[in-house]
Design a protein around this motif. Structure first.
Motif, PDB file in Angstrom:
ATOM      1  N   LEU A  65     -15.399  41.926  69.336  1.00 18.68           N
ATOM      2  CA  LEU A  65     -14.362  42.719  69.713  1.00 18.68           C
ATOM      3  C   LEU A  65     -14.127  43.508  70.910  1.00 18.68           C
ATOM      4  O   LEU A  65     -15.120  43.871  71.288  1.00 18.68           O
ATOM      5  N   THR A  66     -12.793  43.562  71.605  1.00 19.46           N
ATOM      6  CA  THR A  66     -13.342  44.277  72.770  1.00 19.46           C
ATOM      7  C   THR A  66     -12.399  45.274  72.258  1.00 19.46           C
ATOM      8  O   THR A  66     -11.238  45.429  72.005  1.00 19.46           O
ATOM      9  N   LEU A  67     -13.534  46.593  73.218  1.00 24.89           N
ATOM     10  CA  LEU A  67     -12.715  47.638  73.365  1.00 24.89           C
ATOM     11  C   LEU A  67     -11.769  48.016  74.746  1.00 24.89           C
ATOM     12  O   LEU A  67     -12.406  48.022  75.874  1.00 24.89           O
ATOM     13  N   THR A  68     -11.697  49.348  74.111  1.00 28.38           N
ATOM     14  CA  THR A  68     -10.760  49.280  75.434  1.00 28.38           C
ATOM     15  C   THR A  68     -10.679  50.990  74.924  1.00 28.38           C
ATOM     16  O   THR A  68     -10.223  51.775  74.247  1.00 28.38           O
ATOM     17  N   GLY A  69     -10.975  51.785  76.163  1.00 29.19           N
ATOM     18  CA  GLY A  69     -10.904  53.554  76.250  1.00 29.19           C
ATOM     19  C   GLY A  69     -11.920  54.429  76.017  1.00 29.19           C
ATOM     20  O   GLY A  69     -12.863  53.911  75.997  1.00 29.19           O
ATOM     21  N   GLU A  70     -12.358  55.489  75.070  1.00 25.02           N
ATOM     22  CA  GLU A  70     -12.591  56.346  74.924  1.00 25.02           C
ATOM     23  C   GLU A  70     -13.262  56.723  73.538  1.00 25.02           C
ATOM     24  O   GLU A  70     -12.351  56.654  72.094  1.00 25.02           O
ATOM     25  N   ILE A  71     -14.654  56.421  72.995  1.00 25.68           N
ATOM     26  CA  ILE A  71     -14.958  56.433  71.842  1.00 25.68           C
ATOM     27  C   ILE A  71     -15.575  57.538  71.498  1.00 25.68           C
ATOM     28  O   ILE A  71     -16.817  58.539  71.648  1.00 25.68           O
ATOM     29  N   MET A  74      -5.938  38.030  64.705  1.00 26.08           N
ATOM     30  CA  MET A  74      -6.168  38.671  66.013  1.00 26.08           C
ATOM     31  C   MET A  74      -5.712  40.250  65.458  1.00 26.08           C
ATOM     32  O   MET A  74      -4.729  40.591  65.599  1.00 26.08           O
ATOM     33  N   THR A  75      -6.278  41.332  65.788  1.00 27.05           N
ATOM     34  CA  THR A  75      -6.436  42.733  64.882  1.00 27.05           C
ATOM     35  C   THR A  75      -6.286  43.591  66.242  1.00 27.05           C
ATOM     36  O   THR A  75      -6.923  43.279  67.102  1.00 27.05           O
ATOM     37  N   ASN A  76      -5.277  44.474  65.881  1.00 27.90           N
ATOM     38  CA  ASN A  76      -5.350  45.957  67.269  1.00 27.90           C
ATOM     39  C   ASN A  76      -5.499  46.613  66.679  1.00 27.90           C
ATOM     40  O   ASN A  76      -4.346  46.788  65.718  1.00 27.90           O
ATOM     41  N   ALA A  77      -6.653  47.563  66.543  1.00 25.95           N
ATOM     42  CA  ALA A  77      -6.747  48.833  65.484  1.00 25.95           C
ATOM     43  C   ALA A  77      -6.289  50.066  66.264  1.00 25.95           C
ATOM     44  O   ALA A  77      -6.945  51.676  65.934  1.00 25.95           O
ATOM     45  N   GLY A  78      -5.593  49.597  67.158  1.00 22.62           N
ATOM     46  CA  GLY A  78      -5.351  50.960  68.382  1.00 22.62           C
ATOM     47  C   GLY A  78      -4.330  50.854  69.529  1.00 22.62           C
ATOM     48  O   GLY A  78      -3.770  49.796  69.202  1.00 22.62           O
ATOM     49  N   GLN A  79      -3.755  51.914  69.958  1.00 20.18           N
ATOM     50  CA  GLN A  79      -3.253  52.045  71.468  1.00 20.18           C
ATOM     51  C   GLN A  79      -3.841  51.624  72.516  1.00 20.18           C
ATOM     52  O   GLN A  79      -5.045  52.103  72.750  1.00 20.18           O
ATOM     53  N   HIS A 108     -12.879  61.280  67.491  1.00 22.62           N
ATOM     54  CA  HIS A 108     -10.914  60.825  67.057  1.00 22.62           C
ATOM     55  C   HIS A 108     -10.673  59.725  66.732  1.00 22.62           C
ATOM     56  O   HIS A 108      -9.806  59.275  66.074  1.00 22.62           O
ATOM     57  N   THR A 109     -11.694  58.437  67.139  1.00 21.68           N
ATOM     58  CA  THR A 109     -11.481  56.796  67.533  1.00 21.68           C
ATOM     59  C   THR A 109     -12.365  56.551  66.714  1.00 21.68           C
ATOM     60  O   THR A 109     -12.184  55.579  66.412  1.00 21.68           O
ATOM     61  N   GLY A 110     -13.248  56.956  66.272  1.00 17.38           N
ATOM     62  CA  GLY A 110     -14.344  56.349  65.117  1.00 17.38           C
ATOM     63  C   GLY A 110     -14.498  55.661  64.173  1.00 17.38           C
ATOM     64  O   GLY A 110     -14.944  54.270  64.409  1.00 17.38           O
ATOM     65  N   ASP A 111     -13.169  55.510  63.724  1.00 14.15           N
ATOM     66  CA  ASP A 111     -12.591  55.818  62.536  1.00 14.15           C
ATOM     67  C   ASP A 111     -12.354  53.815  63.241  1.00 14.15           C
ATOM     68  O   ASP A 111     -12.500  52.871  61.687  1.00 14.15           O
ATOM     69  N   ARG A 112     -11.358  54.030  64.060  1.00 11.09           N
ATOM     70  CA  ARG A 112     -11.263  52.876  64.282  1.00 11.09           C
ATOM     71  C   ARG A 112     -11.544  51.466  64.449  1.00 11.09           C
ATOM     72  O   ARG A 112     -11.866  50.441  64.456  1.00 11.09           O
ATOM     73  N   LEU A 113     -12.874  51.995  64.935  1.00  6.27           N
ATOM     74  CA  LEU A 113     -14.514  51.426  65.284  1.00  6.27           C
ATOM     75  C   LEU A 113     -15.039  50.841  64.003  1.00  6.27           C
ATOM     76  O   LEU A 113     -15.627  49.599  64.014  1.00  6.27           O
ATOM     77  N   VAL A 160      -8.783  48.548  69.367  1.00  4.49           N
ATOM     78  CA  VAL A 160     -10.041  47.787  69.212  1.00  4.49           C
ATOM     79  C   VAL A 160      -9.573  46.238  69.209  1.00  4.49           C
ATOM     80  O   VAL A 160      -8.503  46.254  67.933  1.00  4.49           O
ATOM     81  N   VAL A 161      -9.602  45.228  69.532  1.00  3.53           N
ATOM     82  CA  VAL A 161      -8.723  44.191  69.402  1.00  3.53           C
ATOM     83  C   VAL A 161     -10.581  42.831  68.586  1.00  3.53           C
ATOM     84  O   VAL A 161     -11.307  43.223  69.826  1.00  3.53           O
ATOM     85  N   VAL A 162      -9.891  42.521  67.831  1.00  2.86           N
ATOM     86  CA  VAL A 162     -10.444  41.814  66.859  1.00  2.86           C
ATOM     87  C   VAL A 162     -10.084  39.845  67.186  1.00  2.86           C
ATOM     88  O   VAL A 162      -9.373  39.684  67.179  1.00  2.86           O
ATOM     89  N   THR A 163     -11.442  39.274  67.832  1.00  3.49           N
ATOM     90  CA  THR A 163     -10.702  38.185  67.683  1.00  3.49           C
ATOM     91  C   THR A 163     -12.106  37.355  67.577  1.00  3.49           C
ATOM     92  O   THR A 163     -13.391  37.584  66.830  1.00  3.49           O
ATOM     93  N   ALA A 164     -11.966  35.596  67.686  1.00  7.27           N
ATOM     94  CA  ALA A 164     -13.173  35.440  67.243  1.00  7.27           C
ATOM     95  C   ALA A 164     -13.561  33.840  67.981  1.00  7.27           C
ATOM     96  O   ALA A 164     -12.897  33.393  68.916  1.00  7.27           O
ATOM     97  N   THR A 165     -15.045  33.734  68.696  1.00  6.41           N
ATOM     98  CA  THR A 165     -14.984  32.338  69.682  1.00  6.41           C
ATOM     99  C   THR A 165     -16.311  32.292  68.928  1.00  6.41           C
ATOM    100  O   THR A 165     -17.197  32.900  68.745  1.00  6.41           O
ATOM    101  N   ASP A 166     -16.461  30.676  68.816  1.00  6.43           N
ATOM    102  CA  ASP A 166     -17.458  30.122  68.266  1.00  6.43           C
ATOM    103  C   ASP A 166     -18.289  29.810  66.754  1.00  6.43           C
ATOM    104  O   ASP A 166     -19.222  31.051  66.666  1.00  6.43           O
TER     105      ASP A 166
END
Length: 121
Positions: free
Chosen positions: A26-32, A1-6, A35-40, A15-21
């Motif tokens: 990618l589970t995103l929270t907040g504003e895109i 699991m990776t968290n690429a932001g606050q 300023h945040t595009g690079d993290r996405l 951005v929280v990255v997980t895997a299912t099957d």
């Protein structure tokens, strides 16, 4: 699991990255925005992955400007060219409206729920 932001703070983006099957989620929270595009972009990087399958869970996205639209379209093109697919899951009302106005929902498969986006159909 990776968290690429606050996460958790108004206006912050995560951005929280997980895997299912074998599907990258990618589970995103907040504003895109610009300023945040690079993290996405980092979260969507599938270089070296054969036939990538991605689901972007957008239930926590509160705002998205043209930066987000452009990133999603570019990611869709990259994933499709690699023989995979990209789906959007559970966009909030305002984000769903933006996706509809610019026609992204006609290009990228948008599902009402994460469960639907992860299904084989």
């Amino acid at each position: 699991m990776t968290n690429a932001g606050q996460g958790g703070q108004a206006g912050r983006f995560s951005v929280v990255v997980t895997a299912t099957d074998g599907i990258r989620v990618l589970t995103l929270t907040g504003e895109i925005d610009h300023h945040t595009g690079d993290r996405l972009r980092q979260g969507l990087d599938v270089s070296g992955t054969p036939r990538p399958r991605l689901v972007i869970d957008m239930h926590g996205v509160t705002f998205m400007d043209s930066t987000g639209i452009n990133i999603l379209i570019a990611a869709h093109r990259t994933v499709t060219e690699a023989g995979g697919w990209l789906r959007l899951a559970a966009p909030t009302g305002p984000v769903r409206r933006i996706l509809s106005i610019v026609g992204v929902d006609a290009v990228i498969d948008c599902r009402e729920t994460l469960r639907q986006a992860l299904s084989n159909s």
